[in-house]
Write an enzyme that holds these catalytic residues in place. Sequence first.
Site, PDB file in Angstrom:
ATOM      1  CE1 TYR A  55      -3.298   2.933   0.486  1.00 58.26           C
ATOM      2  CE2 TYR A  55      -1.807   3.597   2.255  1.00 58.26           C
ATOM      3  CZ  TYR A  55      -2.860   3.892   1.386  1.00 58.26           C
ATOM      4  OH  TYR A  55      -3.438   5.122   1.413  1.00 58.26           O
ATOM      5  CG  HIS A  85      -2.648  14.474  -0.453  1.00 53.65           C
ATOM      6  ND1 HIS A  85      -2.811  13.941  -1.706  1.00 53.65           N
ATOM      7  CD2 HIS A  85      -3.100  13.517   0.409  1.00 53.65           C
ATOM      8  CE1 HIS A  85      -3.321  12.734  -1.622  1.00 53.65           C
ATOM      9  NE2 HIS A  85      -3.513  12.450  -0.335  1.00 53.65           N
ATOM     10  CG  ASN A 197       0.015   8.225   5.985  1.00 53.82           C
ATOM     11  OD1 ASN A 197      -0.038   7.038   5.763  1.00 53.82           O
ATOM     12  ND2 ASN A 197      -0.956   9.040   5.620  1.00 53.82           N
ATOM     13  CE1 TYR A 279     -19.759  27.198  47.379  1.00 54.89           C
ATOM     14  CE2 TYR A 279     -20.556  26.410  45.266  1.00 54.89           C
ATOM     15  CZ  TYR A 279     -20.668  26.463  46.644  1.00 54.89           C
ATOM     16  OH  TYR A 279     -21.674  25.773  47.268  1.00 54.89           O
ATOM     17  NE  ARG A 282     -16.446  28.322  50.593  1.00 55.58           N
ATOM     18  CZ  ARG A 282     -17.730  27.967  50.669  1.00 55.58           C
ATOM     19  NH1 ARG A 282     -18.056  26.726  51.014  1.00 55.58           N
ATOM     20  NH2 ARG A 282     -18.681  28.826  50.383  1.00 55.58           N
ATOM     21  CG  PHE A 328      -2.652   7.057   9.603  1.00 55.72           C
ATOM     22  CD1 PHE A 328      -4.013   7.099   9.837  1.00 55.72           C
ATOM     23  CD2 PHE A 328      -2.157   6.060   8.778  1.00 55.72           C
ATOM     24  CE1 PHE A 328      -4.877   6.182   9.273  1.00 55.72           C
ATOM     25  CE2 PHE A 328      -3.020   5.131   8.201  1.00 55.72           C
ATOM     26  CZ  PHE A 328      -4.383   5.194   8.446  1.00 55.72           C
ATOM     27  CD  GLU A 412      -8.309   8.100   3.944  1.00 57.23           C
ATOM     28  OE1 GLU A 412      -8.619   9.294   4.145  1.00 57.23           O
ATOM     29  OE2 GLU A 412      -7.353   7.752   3.238  1.00 57.23           O
TER      30      GLU A 412
END
Length: 499
Positions: A55, A85, A197, A279, A282, A328, A412
């Site tokens: 792959y 990409h 990746n 609060y 405290r 990844f 994916e």
Amino acid sequence: MPVHFLSDKPLTLDDLTAVLHGGVTVELPAETRDKITRCRTYLDQKLAGSTQAIYGINTGFGSLYNKNISHDQLEKLQENLVKSHACGTGPEVPAEIVSLMLFLKAQSLSYGYSGVQVLTVERLVAMYNARVLPVIYEMGSLGASGDLAPLAHLSLPLLGLGEVQHNHIRLSGEAINKQFQWKPIAFAAKEGLALLNGTQFMSAYGTWCVVHGQRLLHLANLIGALSLDAFDGRIEPFLPSVHAIRPHAGQQSVAAAIRASLAGSELIAQAKKHVQDPYSFRCIPQVHGASADALDYATRVMLTEVNSVTDNPNVFPDDDAIISAGNFHGQPLALALDFLAIALAELGNISERRTYQLIAGLRDLPNYLVANPGINSGLMIPQYTAASLVSQNKQLCTPASVDSIVSSNGQEDHVSMGANAATKAYRIVDNLYSILAIELITAAQALTFRRPLKSSPALEEFVHTFRAIVPFIEDDRILHDDIKKAEDFLKNLPLKTNA
């Protein structure tokens, strides 16, 4: 400048802080080069002696995994991957995050499980050392399959493409290569995939957030102690016996930090008219402490991540194996970053409440902490600003990690959205500096109205140092300037902690 050698030695938070602040030069030692070379040689031999589909090395990517690529097209495949990409959008990633991304990508590739060339890691190191910072955009990563779009932009200059920032000048990838006499790298099989990746976008933001988060926790404790004293608060809720019977680690450490800050205070020691405090004063140990525990968890996750190999497939020369898996995937980071965002936002939430109490004309303090209110608004509106920031932080705390959108034609089919979690957390950190700056201005102002009694030596010194930057507010002035000065003061104040 100290040298950091890329190796198997685990990175610590101190190491990452030095890298983040540009305090080290990075080098690639011979042992690390050998690991990278050995893995690359194994991969080349595997490709030369087999026609097996592997792959992303001799196949297409994502849902195109079933498309075989001929041997003579393997290098082009990797180059095309990076170019196709690089489709990020939105604001540009800050320089300090880009620098850390370069470092973390080189670190991850140096372990010898990624099949890259030594030359590629050397170039990443050279870019980090020379502050040649690729132009990267915030939006584009789904936080699974790696931070694909941001890391593609990080990788473009290796090909002589894209843009970089160097010495505050924007240059093309081609121009910066000419300036440094760098030749574009011819990617070998798998290299583009190894670069894209990975979780270095998420982990760089996450590292930045935990480093600053540790600082902000310390500052929140310090400023909270100052506010408590200026409000004429009580010390009893911070005594060890209270926290011994509910022994959360963060709660105990925060209570101890508040006691230490208040040691020797005349104000905290004086007799009190009131039997308890609101609060926001405290419950500082319980609220800050819970955030401290969450911060410790997020820090552990980030340290594990930056000491990991997160590309795909993983190459194991010793086992004669190339395994396509899912390192990844950013789910560990996404969950931790969402948790961190909530924890840091809560430090701001309770801080704004203390600011409000201090300006509300309670416990013999004047309204808005000015001697002559009416003609002067004093510290009325900084609380508005703090409230605005706190509200935005609440909106930013909507978790990103609960979302997933299918991509790559269903291959994916579950993603982490950790990149969105990372950029949201970054904004919360920035907002928190502003919120704490406003509380510091307010608490320091309130302390003046308690004279002649003094706070502790540690807090008096803290306020004295701050007063050199932001003086007492006698009459109305442009408080935006004071807030910015206070923010810078908090970001640069030397702290006696590892952060």
